[in-house]
Design a protein around this motif. Structure first.
Motif, short mmCIF file in Angstrom:
data_model
loop_
_atom_site.label_atom_id
_atom_site.label_comp_id
_atom_site.label_asym_id
_atom_site.label_seq_id
_atom_site.Cartn_x
_atom_site.Cartn_y
_atom_site.Cartn_z
N VAL B 298 0.82 -1.21 0.00
CA VAL B 298 0.00 0.00 0.00
C VAL B 298 0.86 1.26 0.00
N VAL B 299 1.97 1.24 0.78
CA VAL B 299 2.74 2.48 0.92
C VAL B 299 3.90 2.59 -0.08
N GLY B 358 12.22 6.29 -17.70
CA GLY B 358 13.45 6.77 -17.07
C GLY B 358 13.38 6.90 -15.56
N THR B 359 12.35 6.37 -14.92
CA THR B 359 12.27 6.44 -13.47
C THR B 359 11.51 5.24 -12.95
N LYS B 360 11.82 4.87 -11.68
CA LYS B 360 11.07 3.77 -11.08
C LYS B 360 9.99 4.32 -10.16
N GLN B 361 9.97 5.64 -9.96
CA GLN B 361 9.01 6.24 -9.04
C GLN B 361 7.61 6.21 -9.63
N ILE B 362 6.70 5.54 -8.93
CA ILE B 362 5.36 5.33 -9.47
C ILE B 362 4.65 6.64 -9.81
N PRO B 363 4.72 7.67 -8.95
CA PRO B 363 3.97 8.88 -9.29
C PRO B 363 4.44 9.54 -10.59
N ARG B 364 5.65 9.24 -11.02
CA ARG B 364 6.16 9.90 -12.22
C ARG B 364 6.01 9.07 -13.48
N ALA B 426 -6.44 -3.37 -3.29
CA ALA B 426 -6.67 -1.93 -3.26
C ALA B 426 -5.36 -1.17 -3.49
N GLY B 427 -4.30 -1.61 -2.77
CA GLY B 427 -3.02 -0.92 -2.89
C GLY B 427 -2.47 -0.99 -4.30
N PHE B 428 -2.48 -2.17 -4.86
CA PHE B 428 -1.92 -2.38 -6.20
C PHE B 428 -2.66 -1.54 -7.23
N MET B 429 -4.00 -1.57 -7.15
CA MET B 429 -4.78 -0.86 -8.15
C MET B 429 -4.60 0.65 -8.03
N SER B 430 -4.52 1.13 -6.76
CA SER B 430 -4.37 2.58 -6.62
C SER B 430 -3.02 3.02 -7.18
N LEU B 432 -1.38 1.34 -9.71
CA LEU B 432 -1.17 1.01 -11.13
C LEU B 432 -2.19 1.63 -12.07
N ILE B 433 -3.36 2.05 -11.56
CA ILE B 433 -4.32 2.66 -12.49
C ILE B 433 -3.76 3.96 -13.09
N PRO B 434 -3.15 4.85 -12.27
CA PRO B 434 -2.54 6.03 -12.90
C PRO B 434 -1.38 5.64 -13.83
N VAL B 435 -0.60 4.66 -13.40
CA VAL B 435 0.53 4.25 -14.24
C VAL B 435 0.02 3.80 -15.61
N LEU B 436 -1.08 3.08 -15.60
CA LEU B 436 -1.59 2.53 -16.85
C LEU B 436 -2.37 3.57 -17.63
#
Lengths: 219, 489
Positions: B298-299, B358-364, B426-430, B432-436
């Motif tokens: 989740v985190v 070019g990044t592993k950071q999920i938000p980016r 819940a954690g995974f989807m929250s 990966l949905i923006p990533v996808l």
């Protein structure tokens, strides 16, 4: 040699092994610690040879010879070399003070006695009294690996742990099958080589071999 | 007659030496993929022989392959083959970006083949001592692979990996020695043996004190290698810092090999001491892993670490399945297979994604699906699969494990498992949905995957989907035979 002498000799050597482990915890000079490990290698080789005399199994003499070369000579020399190449200051600081370390070591020895007691009581083998000191050595090595923050000290802990397990194996089974024994030595040599190179590279990349500097990976 | 098992074990070592000579040239990639394909063919031959004719022995009885060994090996070889097909062009592109040293082939190809060889020895060893030696070798061989990038973080991960896994595997060695000691103390003059086939056959006569000691040490030891909580701390670092094809191998198949080792010893222990003394331990480690991992998922903000924690979670599910005894074994084995396939796909797709953004950071990382490339599709499908949505395969095996938990009366364990799986979902989807599906950032180039990557995606995707619709009849029969051979209760 009669059975009694053999039993005494093995027991004495096993106390020596445990004492070396405690000595490694108790003093801060890395070079001395590595030399102490060399002594431990000699003791282990002696144990295998003596048990070989007891069981009349030739393969234990081979194990003794290899132990002498690998644990007594090659690996300590290699790590002395690595230490010099990295150029560590003589006194390796520990995150553990000496009194605390000794307390931990004695506690772990007690745990080992507790674990080993039922096994030793039930065993008809002449080497049964060695069980506790062998497990104690392994536990002390393990605690050095986990508690200490210096990579080279962790490596010392690894070697102590290997020695303790070796003693456990040789006295509880009178030698594993030779093939397995060879495999374990092979792994030990590869481990020493790979981690030696890793230590050198860590020395190059961080300018220090201090696990406290390794804290980028969290969470 | 040709010793098939020995050949399968020695050939990859020979191939590794060949690769050492070929490494400076670009042809190395083609030879690497070819060698991996040959290894897969070899595993198929072995599997076929075992499937039709029963256990195969080799090297004077030190090696033995029954269906469980052959099946694990087949799975290992499949993932190894696909990772090798993927690796060449991907790592070349990474090196072009400066993430890897130019001479990466010199390390990567020989070491992966040695890594594979060690896994072959692990799967096919009858002698538990040889199994231990090979499993320790996998740690040592993968150390240089993890810090291939020569970055600080890679070195840190490798050192942590070495320290914790050596402690763990040393425990397993004590356990192995204790097992041998227990066989030496067989009343009717035991000559001692480390072969699991022998130990299983004589389980009732083994010295019970030593078996108990062996089991405790082995669970901690191989459990550490398998990433069970609380021995898991090395796993997220090692799996996320390694180059992607190595991550896929570590997560997809090496964890399974560790689980295989644990299963072999547990079966002997269960037969010797009775399942009641074995199952609660496995169940507790499994539950701890699933619950802890779900919180970390989740985190998490790093894409590859997210996947690594998910591996801990799934190994936890496997351990729970084993801990449920005969009721859960089927689900556990099926889950191990499904997880390997889905996680390999997920890591390979994530590798392409990270390379592109070019990044592993999920938000980016955003909008991978909107690129309209196979990577997006693969990442999406694998994510749905890994959280256990139908029609993908993990749904089926997770369902089987949960059902086994409730049916065998472990209601609390079942509830905890369902809760943790819900949290993970819940954690995974929250994440990966923006990533996808998020807005695709400007200024990024086109996402281009190579033919090798697309091939790997397609094969793994088909496997993942086809195992999910229903368990193929062959696999069903294989699993039942394996469980019968383990003789758990």
């Amino acid at each position: 040699m009669d059975t009694h002498t053999i039993s005494r000799l093995v027991e004495l050597a096993s106390y020596g092994v445990l004492l070396v482990a405690v000595a490694v915890v108790a003093q801060r000079n890395l070079a001395t610690s590595i030399r102490l490990l060399r002594l431990e290698g000699f003791l282990l080789a002696m144990v295998s040879a003596v048990i070989g005399v007891h069981t009349h199994e030739a393969h234990l003499y081979w194990v003794a010879a290899i132990t002498l070369v690998v644990k007594g000579l090659a690996i300590p020399s290699f790590f002395l070399h690595v230490k010099q190449r990295i150029g560590l200051p003589h006194d390796a600081e520990r995150s553990l003070t000496v009194p605390l370390g000794l307390l931990l070591a004695s506690g772990l020895t007690l745990v080992a006695y507790h674990v080993g007691r039922p096994l030793a009581l039930a065993s008809p083998w002449i080497t049964r009294d060695v069980l506790a000191s062998s497990l104690g050595t392994a536990f002390i090595g393990l605690s050095l690996m986990i508690v200490c923050r210096k990579a080279l000290t962790q490596m010392l802990g690894f070697l102590l742990m290997e020695d303790g397990i070796f003693l456990f194996g040789i006295t509880e089974t009178y030698g594993m099958p030779l093939l397995v024994e060879m495999g374990i030595f092979f792994d030990l040599i590869v481990a020493a080589g790979v981690t030696g190179i890793l230590l050198l590279r860590m020395g190059g990349a961080f300018g220090q071999v201090d696990v406290d500097g390794l804290s980028d990976l969290r969470g | 007659m040709l010793d098939l098992l020995l050949t399968l074990g020695v050939a990859p070592v020979a191939w590794a030496l060949l690769m050492l000579m070929l490494a400076p040239t670009r042809d190395a990639d083609r030879f690497g993929a070819g060698g991996a394909l040959a290894a897969l063919v070899g595993s198929c031959v072995l599997f076929n022989r075992v499937y039709s004719g029963g256990a195969v022995l080799g090297w004077g009885g030190n090696l033995r392959a029954d269906l469980l060994s052959a099946g694990t090996l087949l799975l290992t070889s499949t993932i190894f083959c696909l990772a090798s097909v993927y690796a060449g062009a991907y790592l070349e592109a990474e090196a072009a970006k400066g993430h890897l040293p130019a001479g990466w082939r010199l390390f990567y190809w020989p070491l992966t083949f040695l890594f594979y060889a060690a896994m072959v020895w692990t799967c096919t060893a009858d002698n538990l001592g040889i199994l231990w030696v090979s499993l320790e070798l996998t740690t040592l061989v993968t150390l240089p692979l993890i810090c291939l990038a020569r970055e600080r973080r890679g070195l840190e991960a490798a050192w942590k990996y070495f320290v914790l896994c050596s402690v763990g595997i040393a425990f397993a060695l004590i356990g192995t020695i204790a097992l041998y000691a227990s066989s030496l103390r067989i009343q009717s003059g035991g000559t001692g043996s480390l072969n699991w086939s022998y130990l299983l056959a004589h389980a009732a006569q083994l010295d019970p004190l030593f078996v108990r000691l062996a089991f405790v040490f082995t669970v901690v030891g191989y459990g550490c290698k398998m990433g069970l909580v609380p021995m898991h701390c090395w796993l997220p670092d090692a799996h996320s810092e390694a180059p992607t094809p190595v991550s896929a191998l570590l997560s997809g198949v090496l964890l399974n090999c560790a689980a295989y080792a644990l299963l072999r010893v547990s079966a002997v222990a269960a037969r010797s001491m009775g399942p009641d003394r074995v199952e609660p331990t496995l169940l507790a480690f499994g539950l701890a892993s699933v619950v802890m991992a779900s919180f970390f998922i989740v985190v998490q903000t790093d894409l590859k670490r997210l996947l690594a924690y998910s591996s801990i979670e799934h190994m936890g599910i496997v351990a729970i399945g084993l801990g449920l005894g005969t009721a859960g074994l089927y689900g556990a084995l099926l889950h191990a297979i499904n997880h390997a396939v889905a996680k390999a796909l997920l890591f390979l797709a994530a590798g392409q994604t990270v390379h592109w953004s070019g990044t592993k950071q999920i938000p980016r990382i955003q909008g991978v699906l909107r690129t309209g490339r196979p990577t997006g599709l693969a990442l999406g499908a694998a994510s749905l699969a890994i959280v256990g949505l139908p029609p993908f395969s993990l749904f089926l095996s997770e369902f089987l494990v949960i059902r086994a938990a409730f049916l065998s009366g472990h209601v609390l364990a079942g509830v905890a498992l369902v809760g943790a799986l819900g949290l993970t979902f819940a954690g995974f989807m929250s994440h990966l949905i923006p990533v996808l599906c998020g807005e695709r950032p400007r200024g990024l180039g086109e996402l281009r995957e190579t033919r090798g990557a697309t091939t790997a995606f397609v094969v793994l995707g088909i496997l993942c989907l086809s195992l999910g619709l229903r368990v193929p009849l062959v696999l069903d029969r294989v699993l039942h035979t394996c469980i019968a051979a383990l003789a758990w209760s």
